[in-house]
Design a protein around this motif. Structure first.
Motif, PDB file in Angstrom:
ATOM      1  N   ILE A  51       7.984 -23.407   0.133  1.00  0.00           N
ATOM      2  CA  ILE A  51       7.437 -22.222   1.001  1.00  0.00           C
ATOM      3  C   ILE A  51       7.769 -21.227   0.463  1.00  0.00           C
ATOM      4  O   ILE A  51       6.591 -20.083   1.002  1.00  0.00           O
ATOM      5  N   LYS A  52       8.920 -20.705  -0.031  1.00  0.00           N
ATOM      6  CA  LYS A  52       8.814 -19.713  -0.394  1.00  0.00           C
ATOM      7  C   LYS A  52       8.437 -19.100  -2.096  1.00  0.00           C
ATOM      8  O   LYS A  52       7.809 -18.476  -2.025  1.00  0.00           O
ATOM      9  N   SER A  53       7.645 -20.201  -2.693  1.00  0.00           N
ATOM     10  CA  SER A  53       6.524 -19.451  -3.160  1.00  0.00           C
ATOM     11  C   SER A  53       4.901 -19.522  -2.948  1.00  0.00           C
ATOM     12  O   SER A  53       4.723 -18.545  -4.002  1.00  0.00           O
ATOM     13  N   ILE A  54       5.180 -20.446  -1.616  1.00  0.00           N
ATOM     14  CA  ILE A  54       3.368 -19.750  -1.782  1.00  0.00           C
ATOM     15  C   ILE A  54       3.893 -18.234  -0.740  1.00  0.00           C
ATOM     16  O   ILE A  54       2.506 -17.536  -1.383  1.00  0.00           O
ATOM     17  N   VAL A  55       4.522 -17.883  -0.304  1.00  0.00           N
ATOM     18  CA  VAL A  55       4.956 -16.813   0.441  1.00  0.00           C
ATOM     19  C   VAL A  55       4.510 -15.964  -0.937  1.00  0.00           C
ATOM     20  O   VAL A  55       4.267 -14.869  -0.486  1.00  0.00           O
ATOM     21  N   LYS A  56       5.514 -15.654  -1.956  1.00  0.00           N
ATOM     22  CA  LYS A  56       5.555 -15.143  -3.170  1.00  0.00           C
ATOM     23  C   LYS A  56       4.240 -14.798  -4.082  1.00  0.00           C
ATOM     24  O   LYS A  56       3.952 -13.988  -4.437  1.00  0.00           O
ATOM     25  N   LYS A  57       3.770 -16.223  -3.367  1.00  0.00           N
ATOM     26  CA  LYS A  57       2.134 -15.642  -3.599  1.00  0.00           C
ATOM     27  C   LYS A  57       1.651 -15.247  -3.312  1.00  0.00           C
ATOM     28  O   LYS A  57       0.166 -14.735  -4.282  1.00  0.00           O
ATOM     29  N   PHE A  58       1.302 -15.086  -1.892  1.00  0.00           N
ATOM     30  CA  PHE A  58       0.624 -14.336  -1.556  1.00  0.00           C
ATOM     31  C   PHE A  58       0.435 -13.161  -1.545  1.00  0.00           C
ATOM     32  O   PHE A  58      -0.291 -12.259  -1.399  1.00  0.00           O
ATOM     33  N   GLY A  59       1.657 -12.519  -2.214  1.00  0.00           N
ATOM     34  CA  GLY A  59       2.147 -11.076  -2.608  1.00  0.00           C
ATOM     35  C   GLY A  59       1.491 -10.912  -3.909  1.00  0.00           C
ATOM     36  O   GLY A  59       0.407  -9.348  -4.383  1.00  0.00           O
ATOM     37  N   ASP A  60       1.683 -11.430  -4.913  1.00  0.00           N
ATOM     38  CA  ASP A  60       0.611 -11.515  -6.479  1.00  0.00           C
ATOM     39  C   ASP A  60      -1.164 -11.455  -5.548  1.00  0.00           C
ATOM     40  O   ASP A  60      -0.970 -10.675  -6.008  1.00  0.00           O
ATOM     41  N   GLY A  61      -1.839 -12.427  -5.313  1.00  0.00           N
ATOM     42  CA  GLY A  61      -2.483 -12.784  -4.575  1.00  0.00           C
ATOM     43  C   GLY A  61      -3.031 -11.857  -3.991  1.00  0.00           C
ATOM     44  O   GLY A  61      -4.135 -10.920  -4.383  1.00  0.00           O
ATOM     45  N   ALA A  62      -2.887 -10.486  -3.046  1.00  0.00           N
ATOM     46  CA  ALA A  62      -2.809  -9.698  -2.256  1.00  0.00           C
ATOM     47  C   ALA A  62      -3.244  -8.657  -3.034  1.00  0.00           C
ATOM     48  O   ALA A  62      -3.726  -7.982  -3.196  1.00  0.00           O
ATOM     49  N   PHE A  63      -1.937  -8.006  -3.776  1.00  0.00           N
ATOM     50  CA  PHE A  63      -2.192  -7.210  -5.250  1.00  0.00           C
ATOM     51  C   PHE A  63      -3.115  -7.644  -6.198  1.00  0.00           C
ATOM     52  O   PHE A  63      -2.986  -6.661  -5.987  1.00  0.00           O
ATOM     53  N   HIS A  64      -3.215  -8.423  -6.825  1.00  0.00           N
ATOM     54  CA  HIS A  64      -4.395  -8.131  -7.626  1.00  0.00           C
ATOM     55  C   HIS A  64      -5.931  -8.462  -6.868  1.00  0.00           C
ATOM     56  O   HIS A  64      -6.934  -7.534  -6.878  1.00  0.00           O
ATOM     57  N   ALA A  65      -5.814  -8.668  -5.188  1.00  0.00           N
ATOM     58  CA  ALA A  65      -7.258  -8.553  -4.529  1.00  0.00           C
ATOM     59  C   ALA A  65      -7.601  -6.239  -4.608  1.00  0.00           C
ATOM     60  O   ALA A  65      -8.124  -5.843  -4.303  1.00  0.00           O
ATOM     61  N   LYS A  66      -6.302  -6.106  -4.203  1.00  0.00           N
ATOM     62  CA  LYS A  66      -5.948  -4.672  -4.060  1.00  0.00           C
ATOM     63  C   LYS A  66      -6.842  -3.928  -5.417  1.00  0.00           C
ATOM     64  O   LYS A  66      -7.599  -2.793  -5.438  1.00  0.00           O
ATOM     65  N   ARG A  67      -6.334  -4.587  -6.401  1.00  0.00           N
ATOM     66  CA  ARG A  67      -6.937  -4.116  -8.034  1.00  0.00           C
ATOM     67  C   ARG A  67      -7.886  -4.469  -8.257  1.00  0.00           C
ATOM     68  O   ARG A  67      -8.655  -3.217  -8.730  1.00  0.00           O
ATOM     69  N   ALA A  68      -8.229  -4.976  -7.255  1.00  0.00           N
ATOM     70  CA  ALA A  68     -10.552  -5.813  -7.518  1.00  0.00           C
ATOM     71  C   ALA A  68     -10.850  -5.374  -6.957  1.00  0.00           C
ATOM     72  O   ALA A  68     -12.249  -5.146  -6.760  1.00  0.00           O
ATOM     73  N   GLY A  69     -10.348  -4.143  -5.955  1.00  0.00           N
ATOM     74  CA  GLY A  69     -11.159  -3.067  -4.813  1.00  0.00           C
ATOM     75  C   GLY A  69     -11.305  -3.733  -3.069  1.00  0.00           C
ATOM     76  O   GLY A  69     -11.555  -3.086  -2.729  1.00  0.00           O
ATOM     77  N   PHE A  70     -10.379  -4.836  -3.171  1.00  0.00           N
ATOM     78  CA  PHE A  70     -10.673  -5.233  -1.864  1.00  0.00           C
ATOM     79  C   PHE A  70     -10.515  -4.372  -0.992  1.00  0.00           C
ATOM     80  O   PHE A  70      -9.368  -3.735  -0.944  1.00  0.00           O
ATOM     81  N   ASP A  71     -10.574  -3.729   0.163  1.00  0.00           N
ATOM     82  CA  ASP A  71      -9.858  -3.383   1.454  1.00  0.00           C
ATOM     83  C   ASP A  71      -8.694  -3.571   2.093  1.00  0.00           C
ATOM     84  O   ASP A  71      -8.064  -2.680   2.876  1.00  0.00           O
ATOM     85  N   GLY A  72      -8.764  -5.164   2.227  1.00  0.00           N
ATOM     86  CA  GLY A  72      -7.494  -5.590   2.920  1.00  0.00           C
ATOM     87  C   GLY A  72      -7.839  -6.925   3.098  1.00  0.00           C
ATOM     88  O   GLY A  72      -8.990  -7.623   2.151  1.00  0.00           O
ATOM     89  N   VAL A  73      -6.540  -7.620   3.759  1.00  0.00           N
ATOM     90  CA  VAL A  73      -7.444  -9.124   3.473  1.00  0.00           C
ATOM     91  C   VAL A  73      -7.112  -9.881   4.770  1.00  0.00           C
ATOM     92  O   VAL A  73      -6.889  -8.935   5.455  1.00  0.00           O
ATOM     93  N   GLU A  74      -7.413 -10.922   5.111  1.00  0.00           N
ATOM     94  CA  GLU A  74      -7.783 -11.585   6.352  1.00  0.00           C
ATOM     95  C   GLU A  74      -7.124 -13.175   5.863  1.00  0.00           C
ATOM     96  O   GLU A  74      -6.994 -13.777   4.958  1.00  0.00           O
ATOM     97  N   ILE A  75      -5.294 -13.828   6.098  1.00  0.00           N
ATOM     98  CA  ILE A  75      -4.708 -14.752   5.790  1.00  0.00           C
ATOM     99  C   ILE A  75      -5.356 -15.713   6.827  1.00  0.00           C
ATOM    100  O   ILE A  75      -5.938 -16.106   8.152  1.00  0.00           O
ATOM    101  N   HIS A  76      -5.795 -16.334   6.333  1.00  0.00           N
ATOM    102  CA  HIS A  76      -6.129 -18.129   6.975  1.00  0.00           C
ATOM    103  C   HIS A  76      -5.216 -19.425   6.635  1.00  0.00           C
ATOM    104  O   HIS A  76      -4.596 -19.559   5.437  1.00  0.00           O
ATOM    105  N   ALA A  77      -4.166 -19.323   7.803  1.00  0.00           N
ATOM    106  CA  ALA A  77      -4.508 -18.888   8.907  1.00  0.00           C
ATOM    107  C   ALA A  77      -3.893 -19.481   9.849  1.00  0.00           C
ATOM    108  O   ALA A  77      -3.049 -20.922   9.417  1.00  0.00           O
ATOM    109  N   VAL A  78      -3.255 -18.828  11.133  1.00  0.00           N
ATOM    110  CA  VAL A  78      -2.534 -19.851  11.996  1.00  0.00           C
ATOM    111  C   VAL A  78      -3.621 -20.097  13.253  1.00  0.00           C
ATOM    112  O   VAL A  78      -4.470 -19.962  14.411  1.00  0.00           O
ATOM    113  N   HIS A  79      -4.554 -21.224  12.158  1.00  0.00           N
ATOM    114  CA  HIS A  79      -5.782 -21.421  12.762  1.00  0.00           C
ATOM    115  C   HIS A  79      -6.395 -22.238  12.581  1.00  0.00           C
ATOM    116  O   HIS A  79      -6.252 -22.957  11.373  1.00  0.00           O
ATOM    117  N   GLU A  80      -7.068 -23.000  13.341  1.00  0.00           N
ATOM    118  CA  GLU A  80      -7.564 -24.701  13.076  1.00  0.00           C
ATOM    119  C   GLU A  80      -7.008 -25.666  12.353  1.00  0.00           C
ATOM    120  O   GLU A  80      -7.768 -26.558  11.807  1.00  0.00           O
TER     121      GLU A  80
END
Length: 664
Positions: free
Chosen positions: A150-179
């Motif tokens: 679980i902790k490793s997945i949490v860390k990867k969310f931080g890594d992935g969001a950081f890469h998304a910001k570098r790639a020019g994304f304006d924000g992220v949406e978390i998938h998900a507390v849904h479905e």
């Protein structure tokens, strides 16, 4: 005054200002990733086309952050941590193109699928979950995640969001507390039987989601928006068993009181927006609503969320009616309108609405054959009514070398689509239709109130041909001699199909489903539908909703055994609606004779009789292609399309017509 002006006012999510109230709803981007987890050219073109069409916020659809704890075959969907250089490189190309149209783009990031992984996308990888629980599709027990995982997945969310910001994304949406995806499985007590800090109380069950947003904010800054896809209610009766609209049941997933409390906590943890729907994979027809669900079905839940928390609420769920969308914004139901399948069907939806051209928007028919059905079966996203969706570059209109006169025999959807494409390319098509209107089998198929969008599609084609000034000859039967004397360059035969019939003796009260659907025959108060395929079941449902007593007799072992919808959300809901509406079903049965109001049949339990006012035959369709074979050796450039070629579905009629018409 422009009616829809309030749909074109700006809105802020966190620090990001979005130009209008429309978002592209996140849909699984299968087929839009490259082997290294970046976006391929199809993905870049697809998302850019929706930005070009006027959509204010593009939400990409699920991308993975982890490919170790829960393994996924590559390429499946983009993964921001698999090869960060490739992700940033391709993501940057895409976000720069999207930004050129003054649109914003969020990357939807998934913690994993857990027990709901679709088997065709799972491969041989073992499914995981919060606890050792049953898989949604497979007769397997999932493996419980460790705290370290679980902790490793949490860390990867931080890594992935950081890469998304570098790639020019304006924000992220978390998938998900849904479905009922992995993070949601942690949040719902039915799936989470843990006794550590990630189980038990609601706060503990939401800890995974809390740590994710905290990690992203720590890595990307407090002003980097983090939205959350959120379902305040699950509609779960039991594992693998969902509730229908209007059904009384005991909620075993997340019910609204807990959904309200969870929403308050999640916003307090730092989520900047809630993207609201309801449902779960155990009640898939809520999360991916077929035509049997009412339009705007998430509005009551969005309104509750809007009254509960102080962040922008995005509402999806068959919100393609612009009057409904405007009302939802004006009365405080939500802050943004999320369009998924409607923007597959027409990427220019928003710009057409802005120019007050709502009648030119190509309608989504909620068939899910091109989108969820193809994701489920073939791991690719497309659209039944729009052959160019997710294939924009590969299916671009082909320039013509020489203008041709093309005769199209048949004004069903295949003939209409061929005419539309030919005219857009610069050819001179003419359509000949033997009936009094265009649309073919869409007309009887669209008779039930829940199939209103079939009629809307027929109307759209009619308007398109009129707007393109394509000659249409109604009430005209075309002969071989007419074609040969026309001096045309190309002939397309799209003469469709007719219902199969057989004699039951006294045929005066034996009708086809088309006759009953069109209203030319009255089924009476008690009727038997022979054939439990899609048309038979929908006809039976329509009649039952009118208060008639209906029985389905099917030769095979179950209804919808062949030619049913590809997507389980459609077929599962229709199968449940049959008994829910008190429709009797007799399978493994062969009808023999109908006389004196008695239908006689042979079943696995012996001979049976049913007293009824009528018998409705729904046993398939027969190709009408005799004109094609009359012309086969007389016309060099001759094409056979639609049901005349092979009785199939709406998608292949349109797709085949587009393919052929784009290369004449």
């Amino acid at each position: 005054m422009f009616q829809y002006k309030n749909l074109f006012t700006p809105i802020k999510i966190g620090s990001v200002t979005i130009k209008n109230r429309f978002a592209l709803a996140p849909m699984g981007p299968l087929g839009l990733a490259d082997a290294e987890g970046g976006f391929n050219q199809r993905g870049i073109d697809y998302y850019t086309e929706r930005a070009k069409g006027g959509t204010g916020l593009i939400i990409t659809g699920v991308t993975f952050v982890d490919n170790e704890v829960e393994e996924h075959g590559m390429p499946n969907v983009p993964c921001s941590t698999h090869n960060p250089v490739q992700f940033v490189r391709t993501g940057r190309e895409m976000t720069e193109r999207i930004h050129a149209y003054n649109a914003k783009v969020f990357l939807q990031m998934s913690g994993g699928f857990g027990r709901v992984t679709i088997p065709t996308n799972l491969g041989d990888y073992p499914p995981v979950a919060p606890s050792p629980i049953q898989h949604r599709w497979l007769d397997k027990t999932c493996r419980a995640l460790t705290v370290e995982e679980i902790k490793s997945i949490v860390k990867k969310f931080g890594d992935g969001a950081f890469h998304a910001k570098r790639a020019g994304f304006d924000g992220v949406e978390i998938h998900a507390v849904h479905e009922g995806y992995l993070i949601d499985q942690f949040a719902i007590s039915l799936f989470n039987q843990r006794t550590d800090e990630y189980g038990g109380s609601l706060e503990n069950r939401l800890r995974f989601a809390k740590e994710i947003v905290e990690e992203i904010k720590a890595r990307c800054g407090k002003d980097f928006p983090v939205a959350l896809r959120y379902s305040p209610k699950s509609f779960i009766k039991d594992l693998r068993d969902g509730a229908l609209p209007g059904e009384e049941f005991v909620e075993k997933g997340r019910d609204l009181p807990e959904g309200i409390e969870a929403a308050k906590l999640l916003v307090a943890y730092g989520y900047d927006s809630l993207d609201v729907d309801v449902g779960s994979y155990d009640s898939w027809y809520w999360s991916h609503p077929p035509m049997y669900q009412e339009k705007g079905l998430y509005r009551p839940f969005s309104k509750i969320m809007k009254e509960t928390v102080g962040v922008p609420i995005i509402c999806a769920g068959r919100m393609d009616n612009p009057v409904m969308a405007l009302e939802a914004i004006d009365n405080g139901t939500c802050d943004m309108i999320s369009l998924g399948r409607p923007l597959l069907a027409d990427p220019d939806y928003v710009n057409k609405l802005r120019m007050n051209q709502a009648s030119s928007i190509r309608p989504c028919i909620s068939c899910q054959e091109g989108c969820m059905g193809r994701i489920q079966e073939y791991s690719m996203l497309n659209c039944a009514v729009n052959p160019q969706a997710c294939r924009e570059r590969a299916t671009a209109l082909t320039p013509i070398l020489k203008k041709k006169k093309v005769i199209i025999v048949g004004g069903g959807i295949a003939g209409c689509e061929a005419a539309r494409v030919l005219k857009l390319r610069g050819h001179e098509p003419e359509v000949y239709e033997q009936s009094s209107q265009l649309g073919g089998n869409l007309i009887p198929g669209g008779a039930p109130d829940f199939k209103e969008d079939d009629i809307a599609l027929a109307k759209w084609f009619t308007n398109q041909l009129k707007d393109l000034d394509i000659p249409v000859h109604l009430n005209t039967t075309v002969s071989k001699d007419m074609v040969l004397s026309s001096k045309c360059d190309t002939v397309i035969i799209a003469t469709g199909s007719t219902p199969k019939v057989f004699s039951l003796g006294d045929n005066a009260k034996v009708y086809t489903a088309s006759e009953v659907l069109l209203g030319s025959k009255d089924a009476g108060e008690t009727t038997v539908v022979v054939g439990g395929g899609l048309v038979g079941c929908e006809t039976a449902l329509w009649l039952a909703k009118q208060g008639k007593k209906v029985t389905i007799v099917e030769a095979l072992h179950k209804i919808l055994a062949v030619n049913g919808p590809l997507c389980h959300a459609n077929s599962e809901m229709l199968e449940k609606l049959i008994p829910f509406n008190h429709i009797d079903v007799i399978t493994d049965a062969k009808v023999n004779k109908f006389e004196n109001g008695q239908l006689k049949m042979t079943t696995s339990d012996g001979e049976k009789e049913i007293t009824c006012d009528s018998v409705i035959l729904s046993v398939g369709y027969q190709e009408q292609n005799s004109l094609y074979y009359d012309l086969e050796f007389e016309v060099s450039d001759l094409h056979l399309l639609g049901d005349a070629k092979k009785v199939s579905n709406i998608m292949y009629a349109i797709w085949d017509a587009y393919e052929v018409a784009n290369h004449i």
